[in-house]
Design an enzyme around this catalytic site. Structure first.
Site, PDB file in Angstrom:
ATOM      1  N   SER A 185     -16.902  40.501  26.010  1.00  0.00           N
ATOM      2  CA  SER A 185     -16.213  40.477  27.302  1.00  0.00           C
ATOM      3  C   SER A 185     -16.184  39.044  27.806  1.00  0.00           C
ATOM      4  O   SER A 185     -17.056  38.232  27.470  1.00  0.00           O
ATOM      5  CB  SER A 185     -16.941  41.356  28.317  1.00  0.00           C
ATOM      6  OG  SER A 185     -16.472  41.118  29.630  1.00  0.00           O
ATOM      7  N   TYR A 211     -24.774  43.381  33.228  1.00  0.00           N
ATOM      8  CA  TYR A 211     -23.671  43.466  32.266  1.00  0.00           C
ATOM      9  C   TYR A 211     -23.376  42.094  31.670  1.00  0.00           C
ATOM     10  O   TYR A 211     -23.203  41.952  30.459  1.00  0.00           O
ATOM     11  CB  TYR A 211     -22.427  44.016  32.962  1.00  0.00           C
ATOM     12  CG  TYR A 211     -21.226  44.147  32.047  1.00  0.00           C
ATOM     13  CD1 TYR A 211     -21.109  45.228  31.187  1.00  0.00           C
ATOM     14  CD2 TYR A 211     -20.210  43.197  32.054  1.00  0.00           C
ATOM     15  CE1 TYR A 211     -20.016  45.363  30.350  1.00  0.00           C
ATOM     16  CE2 TYR A 211     -19.113  43.318  31.228  1.00  0.00           C
ATOM     17  CZ  TYR A 211     -19.015  44.411  30.380  1.00  0.00           C
ATOM     18  OH  TYR A 211     -17.927  44.528  29.553  1.00  0.00           O
TER      19      TYR A 211
END
Length: 330
Positions: free
Chosen positions: A189, A204
């Protein structure tokens, strides 16, 4: 594998060994492309063979990747996912489109070490040797850093890093035992490269930065076995369908409280999902992207096909950014 402090001075460090690229070895270059026609060479360059495991393959991004692999010749596909109903529907759709391929599903919690090992063994029994892994399974959580508990933090890290590693290790072991080359692709990501904005999601971000480091480490350690490990960094917005399992599950921390309860799970396909509550954030994400929009699921497929095919035979430990230029202006 840890060493007590009292034994540190006596320890012997294990060492990474490298391939030598010699003819016939697992790190040797591929055979020359066919010479009969340019079209045949072009087709062979991106032709995919063998069997693949796709974790989180029931979500939109995973499903698009499964389609792409099958379109380019994949012979067998096993989807690991946590939602049987949605996964079976996806399998049925793929079987209709690709009647010549073996397509299966197993319910797998990627954080369950024994379960992962058993699922990979079962896949080999059903399909044969596995030479491709696409790791889409993941979890994203949003909440201010001051409100995080160790339990919530571990939950995210366990799925995104430990879970991804457990599946990769189990598959690598089967590949090494059989002496076959292969390709592993982790979906990272942009949050593993930059602090995404405006949502606070420290666990995250840390977990995806961990994926970045893990891919580099495994790529260096497993190259001698002919196993290439890469990652694709995405920045995708896809629709949220109620009741549909997806590769990434999102939760937010409740308003700060001593108990720090979690809100009901919101099922999404990437770190970005739809909903009126995210309208302002979606506009902000798009406004920072040079292309003025988020990606569509199939726009990730080209990079994945490249890495899984002969076209990516010398790509190892790399990160392919498929983000429309988002990281230029983070």
């Amino acid at each position: 594998m840890t060493t007590d402090r009292s034994d540190l001075t006596a320890r012997v460090l294990p060492q990474i060994s490298l391939g030598d690229g010699s003819p016939g070895s697992l790190t040797a270059p591929p055979l020359p492309l066919p010479r009969e026609s340019p079209a045949a060479r072009a087709q062979e360059r991106f032709h995919i063979t063998g069997n693949a495991i796709v974790t989180g393959g029931a979500g939109d991004l995973g499903f698009a990747a499964c389609n792409a692999l099958l379109e380019h010749g994949l012979e067998g596909l096993m989807i690991f996912d946590m939602n049987p109903a949605e996964a079976q529907a996806r399998v049925k759709a793929l079987e209709t489109e690709f009647p010549g391929a073996k397509i299966r599903f197993l319910k797998v919690d990627v954080t369950d070490e024994d379960g992962v090992n058993a699922a990979v063994d079962e896949t080999v029994k059903l399909l044969g040797s596995v030479s491709i892994l696409l790791s889409f399974a993941g979890m994203v959580a949003c909440g201010h850093a001051l409100d995080w508990s160790a339990k919530d933090w571990n939950r995210v890290v366990n799925v995104n890093t430990i879970g991804g590693f457990l599946v990769a290790r189990a598959i690598a072991r089967t590949m090494i035992e059989r002496g076959i080359r292969g390709s592993m692709v982790f979906i990272a990501s942009i949050s593993g490269h930059r602090v995404n904005f405006p949502q606070p999601q420290v666990s995250y971000n840390v977990s995806k930065a961990g994926v970045v480091a893990m891919v580099k480490s495994l790529a260096g350690e497993w190259a001698k076995y002919g196993i290439r490990v890469n990652r694709v960094t995405d920045n995708f917005l896809v629709k949220l369908f109620k009741g549909v399992a997806a590769p990434e599950t999102c939760f937010r921390l409740q308003n700060p409280s001593p108990k720090k309860k979690l809100l009901t799970f919101v099922v999404v396909n990437t770190i970005l999902n739809e909903g009126d509550g995210l309208d302002e954030a979606r506009k902000m994400w798009a406004s920072r992207n040079p292309m003025g929009r988020m990606g569509e699921p199939d726009e990730l497929s080209g990079a994945i096909v490249t890495l899984a095919s002969r076209a990516g035979s010398y790509i190892n430990g790399s990160d392919i950014l498929v983000d429309g230029g988002q990281t230029l202006f983070m």
